[in-house]
Design a protein around this motif. Structure first.
Motif, PDB file in Angstrom:
ATOM      1  N   SER A  23      -1.659   0.527  -5.185  1.00 34.43           N
ATOM      2  CA  SER A  23      -3.016   0.629  -4.631  1.00 34.43           C
ATOM      3  C   SER A  23      -3.508  -0.684  -4.033  1.00 34.43           C
ATOM      4  CB  SER A  23      -4.003   1.137  -5.686  1.00 34.43           C
ATOM      5  OG  SER A  23      -3.647   2.443  -6.074  1.00 34.43           O
ATOM      6  N   PHE A  69       2.819   3.676   2.973  1.00 35.97           N
ATOM      7  CA  PHE A  69       1.406   3.312   2.988  1.00 35.97           C
ATOM      8  C   PHE A  69       0.564   4.568   3.016  1.00 35.97           C
ATOM      9  CE2 PHE A  69       3.388   2.699   7.050  1.00 35.97           C
ATOM     10  CZ  PHE A  69       2.632   3.409   7.939  1.00 35.97           C
ATOM     11  N   GLY A 116      -3.679  -0.212   8.187  1.00 39.78           N
ATOM     12  CA  GLY A 116      -4.238  -0.085   6.847  1.00 39.78           C
ATOM     13  C   GLY A 116      -3.408   0.753   5.909  1.00 39.78           C
ATOM     14  N   GLY A 117      -4.065   1.297   4.917  1.00 38.44           N
ATOM     15  CA  GLY A 117      -3.419   2.070   3.885  1.00 38.44           C
ATOM     16  C   GLY A 117      -3.244   1.240   2.617  1.00 38.44           C
ATOM     17  N   ILE A 118      -2.585   1.851   1.636  1.00 37.47           N
ATOM     18  CA  ILE A 118      -2.321   1.157   0.381  1.00 37.47           C
ATOM     19  C   ILE A 118      -0.874   1.393  -0.028  1.00 37.47           C
ATOM     20  CG2 ILE A 118      -4.703   1.268  -0.467  1.00 37.47           C
ATOM     21  CD1 ILE A 118      -3.875   3.639  -2.207  1.00 37.47           C
ATOM     22  N   ASP A 119      -0.365   0.513  -0.904  1.00 44.81           N
ATOM     23  CA  ASP A 119       0.990   0.693  -1.399  1.00 44.81           C
ATOM     24  C   ASP A 119       0.990   1.425  -2.735  1.00 44.81           C
ATOM     25  OD1 ASP A 119       0.310  -1.166  -3.351  1.00 44.81           O
ATOM     26  OD2 ASP A 119       1.626  -2.728  -2.596  1.00 44.81           O
ATOM     27  N   HIS A 149      -3.339   5.648   5.375  1.00 43.34           N
ATOM     28  CA  HIS A 149      -3.464   4.830   6.582  1.00 43.34           C
ATOM     29  C   HIS A 149      -4.137   5.641   7.691  1.00 43.34           C
ATOM     30  CE1 HIS A 149       0.317   6.990   7.432  1.00 43.34           C
ATOM     31  NE2 HIS A 149      -0.083   6.918   8.682  1.00 43.34           N
ATOM     32  N   PRO A 173      -4.296  -2.788  -0.815  1.00 45.12           N
ATOM     33  CA  PRO A 173      -4.543  -2.468   0.590  1.00 45.12           C
ATOM     34  C   PRO A 173      -3.712  -3.329   1.546  1.00 45.12           C
ATOM     35  CG  PRO A 173      -6.582  -3.149  -0.527  1.00 45.12           C
ATOM     36  CD  PRO A 173      -5.457  -3.354  -1.466  1.00 45.12           C
ATOM     37  N   PHE A 174      -3.332  -2.720   2.672  1.00 43.76           N
ATOM     38  CA  PHE A 174      -2.647  -3.430   3.749  1.00 43.76           C
ATOM     39  C   PHE A 174      -3.638  -3.700   4.865  1.00 43.76           C
ATOM     40  CE2 PHE A 174       0.916  -0.755   2.099  1.00 43.76           C
ATOM     41  CZ  PHE A 174       1.659  -1.795   1.578  1.00 43.76           C
ATOM     42  N   SER A 175      -3.475  -4.821   5.523  1.00 49.37           N
ATOM     43  CA  SER A 175      -4.320  -5.121   6.677  1.00 49.37           C
ATOM     44  C   SER A 175      -3.479  -5.172   7.948  1.00 49.37           C
ATOM     45  CB  SER A 175      -5.045  -6.448   6.478  1.00 49.37           C
ATOM     46  OG  SER A 175      -4.097  -7.491   6.317  1.00 49.37           O
TER      47      SER A 175
END
Length: 101
Positions: free
Chosen positions: A77, A50, A71-74, A53, A79-81
């Motif tokens: 792109s 991620f 958070g962050g992205i994979d 984050h 987003p993670f919650s």
């Protein structure tokens, strides 16, 4: 004072291995007194890492506090919650979303 954190240890997470994603999910500790860096493992929320984050110390999780990420992205792109914490007392990664929701 918290037992583990009272030892002047820095915790490092984050970064990326490529633009728009990467596979960075590792957590490291660093002792300025000994100049030693130790790999603690990786956050397990996502297998693709991620990128971008946020991480911070949370004193109320576990006996000695925890290092938590959110958070962050994979790699795509997306987003993670989600959140996940590393318990400094037990030296283990807690179940995703268990400590912070």
């Amino acid at each position: 004072m918290y037992g583990v954190t009272g030892q002047n240890i820095c915790y490092l997470s984050g970064g990326s291995t490529e633009a728009g994603g990467g596979r960075t999910r590792d957590l490291w500790s660093y002792s300025p007194a000994t100049n030693i860096t130790v790999y603690l493992g990786h956050f397990t929320q996502v297998t693709s890492g991620f990128d971008f984050h946020a991480s911070w110390f949370v004193p109320w999780v576990g006996e000695d506090g925890a290092i938590c990420v959110a958070g962050g992205i994979d790699l795509d792109s997306i987003p993670f919650s989600a959140t996940q914490c590393y318990d400094l007392h037990t030296g283990t990664f807690n179940t995703p979303n268990a400590d912070l929701g």
